[in-house]
Structures are given as C-alpha cells and as structure tokens.
Design a protein around this motif. Structure first.
Motif, PDB file in Angstrom:
ATOM      1  N   CYS B  12      11.432   2.751   3.415  1.00  0.00           N
ATOM      2  CA  CYS B  12      10.505   1.879   4.108  1.00  0.00           C
ATOM      3  C   CYS B  12      10.398   2.477   5.483  1.00  0.00           C
ATOM      4  O   CYS B  12      11.523   3.040   6.041  1.00  0.00           O
ATOM      5  CB  CYS B  12      10.994   0.488   4.085  1.00  0.00           C
ATOM      6  SG  CYS B  12       9.996  -0.540   5.283  1.00  0.00           S
ATOM      7  N   ALA B  13       9.175   2.351   6.150  1.00  0.00           N
ATOM      8  CA  ALA B  13       9.255   3.098   7.537  1.00  0.00           C
ATOM      9  C   ALA B  13       9.742   2.048   8.333  1.00  0.00           C
ATOM     10  O   ALA B  13       9.280   0.707   8.305  1.00  0.00           O
ATOM     11  CB  ALA B  13       7.704   3.492   7.768  1.00  0.00           C
ATOM     12  N   GLU B  14      10.507   2.348   9.564  1.00  0.00           N
ATOM     13  CA  GLU B  14      10.889   1.558  10.405  1.00  0.00           C
ATOM     14  C   GLU B  14       9.748   0.690  11.193  1.00  0.00           C
ATOM     15  O   GLU B  14       8.719   1.308  11.469  1.00  0.00           O
ATOM     16  CB  GLU B  14      11.420   2.273  11.534  1.00  0.00           C
ATOM     17  CG  GLU B  14      12.380   1.657  12.660  1.00  0.00           C
ATOM     18  CD  GLU B  14      12.977   2.190  13.820  1.00  0.00           C
ATOM     19  OE1 GLU B  14      12.722   3.427  13.771  1.00  0.00           O
ATOM     20  OE2 GLU B  14      13.854   1.786  14.305  1.00  0.00           O
ATOM     21  N   GLY B  15       9.872  -0.377  11.387  1.00  0.00           N
ATOM     22  CA  GLY B  15       8.906  -1.372  11.906  1.00  0.00           C
ATOM     23  C   GLY B  15       7.937  -2.039  10.723  1.00  0.00           C
ATOM     24  O   GLY B  15       7.309  -3.118  11.138  1.00  0.00           O
ATOM     25  N   ARG B  16       8.000  -1.538   9.787  1.00  0.00           N
ATOM     26  CA  ARG B  16       7.124  -2.145   8.675  1.00  0.00           C
ATOM     27  C   ARG B  16       8.021  -3.097   7.905  1.00  0.00           C
ATOM     28  O   ARG B  16       9.196  -3.358   7.683  1.00  0.00           O
ATOM     29  CB  ARG B  16       6.473  -0.903   7.609  1.00  0.00           C
ATOM     30  CG  ARG B  16       6.111   0.224   8.549  1.00  0.00           C
ATOM     31  CD  ARG B  16       4.616  -0.342   9.005  1.00  0.00           C
ATOM     32  NE  ARG B  16       3.597  -0.829   8.228  1.00  0.00           N
ATOM     33  CZ  ARG B  16       2.648   0.227   7.928  1.00  0.00           C
ATOM     34  NH1 ARG B  16       2.478   1.418   8.338  1.00  0.00           N
ATOM     35  NH2 ARG B  16       1.728  -0.341   6.798  1.00  0.00           N
ATOM     36  N   ALA B  17       7.159  -3.986   7.058  1.00  0.00           N
ATOM     37  CA  ALA B  17       7.829  -4.852   5.862  1.00  0.00           C
ATOM     38  C   ALA B  17       8.497  -4.278   4.886  1.00  0.00           C
ATOM     39  O   ALA B  17       7.654  -3.176   4.426  1.00  0.00           O
ATOM     40  CB  ALA B  17       6.707  -5.777   5.690  1.00  0.00           C
ATOM     41  N   ALA B  18       9.597  -4.510   4.571  1.00  0.00           N
ATOM     42  CA  ALA B  18      10.211  -3.987   3.443  1.00  0.00           C
ATOM     43  C   ALA B  18      10.158  -5.295   2.295  1.00  0.00           C
ATOM     44  O   ALA B  18      10.756  -6.272   2.602  1.00  0.00           O
ATOM     45  CB  ALA B  18      11.659  -3.702   3.725  1.00  0.00           C
ATOM     46  N   ASN B  19       9.458  -4.891   1.291  1.00  0.00           N
ATOM     47  CA  ASN B  19       9.557  -5.824   0.011  1.00  0.00           C
ATOM     48  C   ASN B  19      10.456  -5.449  -1.004  1.00  0.00           C
ATOM     49  O   ASN B  19      10.183  -4.373  -1.647  1.00  0.00           O
ATOM     50  CB  ASN B  19       7.943  -5.889  -0.254  1.00  0.00           C
ATOM     51  CG  ASN B  19       7.245  -6.351   0.858  1.00  0.00           C
ATOM     52  OD1 ASN B  19       7.207  -7.606   1.109  1.00  0.00           O
ATOM     53  ND2 ASN B  19       6.234  -5.557   1.530  1.00  0.00           N
ATOM     54  N   LEU B  20      11.470  -6.298  -1.360  1.00  0.00           N
ATOM     55  CA  LEU B  20      12.183  -5.827  -2.471  1.00  0.00           C
ATOM     56  C   LEU B  20      11.987  -6.565  -3.556  1.00  0.00           C
ATOM     57  O   LEU B  20      12.445  -7.755  -3.736  1.00  0.00           O
ATOM     58  CB  LEU B  20      14.027  -5.782  -1.822  1.00  0.00           C
ATOM     59  CG  LEU B  20      14.159  -4.694  -1.122  1.00  0.00           C
ATOM     60  CD1 LEU B  20      13.773  -5.285   0.473  1.00  0.00           C
ATOM     61  CD2 LEU B  20      15.719  -4.238  -0.983  1.00  0.00           C
ATOM     62  N   PRO B  21      11.838  -6.101  -4.882  1.00  0.00           N
ATOM     63  CA  PRO B  21      11.288  -6.725  -5.779  1.00  0.00           C
ATOM     64  C   PRO B  21      12.578  -7.221  -6.704  1.00  0.00           C
ATOM     65  O   PRO B  21      13.703  -6.198  -6.697  1.00  0.00           O
ATOM     66  CB  PRO B  21      10.575  -6.196  -6.611  1.00  0.00           C
ATOM     67  CG  PRO B  21      10.823  -4.735  -6.414  1.00  0.00           C
ATOM     68  CD  PRO B  21      11.249  -4.566  -4.795  1.00  0.00           C
TER      69      PRO B  21
END
Lengths: 113, 112
Positions: B12-21
């Motif tokens: 994930c890029a810093e500052g972006r949302a991380a979506n973990l399924p």
C-alpha cells in the motif's frame, strides 16, 4: 499501568535444561494465555487460564506446564527443554471470556541449543 | 471456530487507504470477526471486532458483507508505522474461554 510484563526477555538453554517463563498483568484481568510463535508463523496457543484456579491445554501443550499463581501471575515451565521449543513466547490477558481485546506482553525469545 | 483465509502479502502507498480482505465462509451466527496486528515481532495488538454491522474506531474500519462470509479491514490513511502482519480471527463472542486461534495473516507493506 505496566500492562502485561514478561521475564526474561531473552534466554538461551541447553537441551534438557529447565526454566520458567514469568508473566504478570496489573489490569485485574481474569483470563491469561501463553502462546508461542515460530519464525514466519502465526501464534499458537499453548495453555490458558480462563480464571484464577483453572488451567487448560491449548493447541500445543506437550512439553510445557503452567501455574496460575494468583490472579496477576501465570507462569510457563519447560521441564526438559528441546530444540523444537526454540520460539518466541507471548503471554496475554483479557478481562474475561466475553471480552474481546487481549493484551499481549513483549515476548520472551528462547533458544534451545 | 471458523477458518479464515487471507492473502499472504499486500502493498500500500503511504497516505492511501489499505484494504485487507478476509474470507470466513463457514462463519456461524454467533461468531465475531476480530482483527489484530503484529508489528515486527512485538506482541499482537487488538484493532477492531464486529458481528454483523460495520464498525469504526480510531484505528480502522471493519466492513462485513451481508452474508457475513467475508470482511475487509480498512486503514484509511496508511502510514509507514502500519507496516505489520494483520490477523483476521473468527470466534464466538461469549461462553467460551476467550482463546484466539491465529492463522498466517497478511503482511502489509506500506511504501513511501
């Protein structure tokens, strides 16, 4: 509050030696747990104590014994250490069975030669 | 307790949302979904839990599908300090011993 504390932080043993890992919590929690974590793996439950005066086996209890000394303290004993017990050991506690957040200690890194 | 399936790793890029399924297709009606994370060999840290409804706290949001067979943990603005292994765990909420069964988890790498 110190939370969950564990001693020692590091330990090296020779095969066949014994030792006790200590765990204490100052949050007045009822339930306490011992986990082990091998490199690259998730945690596996060794033993747990749902309340003071009770202990039960988890997934991987062989080679270990536990003592719930009082409400605060839960110790894990290796009677005759084996290289397969080289691992990081985590203690955890939670207020009770119905509560969802477990608090973990910093871990004890044990190497058995 | 129901079994969970998670991807082994994600970036994930810093500052972006991380979506973990997380998939938990055999979850039963009284089982909760928990998320914990473990930063660099420290003790695991509780993040959030839920039963049916979506949940949000200061750390993350948890989205559970209507059929409850899968869920997503959302870190809204990932930072480098969010790099960790994230564990999705399913277990009944009460009447049991409180023990947690950890799987392999998802290693999240947040990149600058």
């Amino acid at each position: 509050n110190a939370g969950v504390t564990q001693t020692p932080k590091f330990q090296v043993l020779k095969t066949g030696q014994s030792m006790t890992l200590q765990c204490a919590q100052d949050m007045n929690h009822n339930s306490m747990y011992w986990y082990r974590q091998d490199p690259g793996m998730g945690l596996r439950l060794i033993y747990y104590s749902a309340s003071e005066g009770t202990t039960d086996k988890g997934e991987v209890p062989n080679g270990y014994n536990v003592s719930r000394l009082n409400k605060r303290e839960f110790s894990l004993r290796l009677e005759s250490a084996a290289p397969s017990q080289t691992s990081v050991y985590f203690c955890a506690s939670t207020r009770g069975r119905a509560f969802y957040e477990q608090f973990f200690g910093p871990g004890t890194r044990l190497t058995v030669l | 307790d129901a079994k969970t399936t998670q991807p082994t790793s994600m970036d994930c890029a810093e500052g972006r949302a991380a979506n973990l399924p997380c998939n938990h297709s055999t979850i039963s009606g009284n089982e909760y979904v928990y998320w914990y994370r473990q930063i660099h060999s420290q003790g695991p840290q509780y993040i959030i839990h839920g039963l049916k409804n979506n949940e949000t706290n200061e750390m993350a949001s948890l989205i559970i599908t209507e059929d409850r067979k899968s869920s997503t943990l959302i870190l809204p603005h990932a930072t480098l300090r969010d790099t960790a292994v994230y564990y999705c765990i399913v277990r009944i909420g009460s009447g049991n011993t409180g023990k947690l069964i950890f799987g392999q988890g998802t290693t999240l790498q947040v990149k600058p």
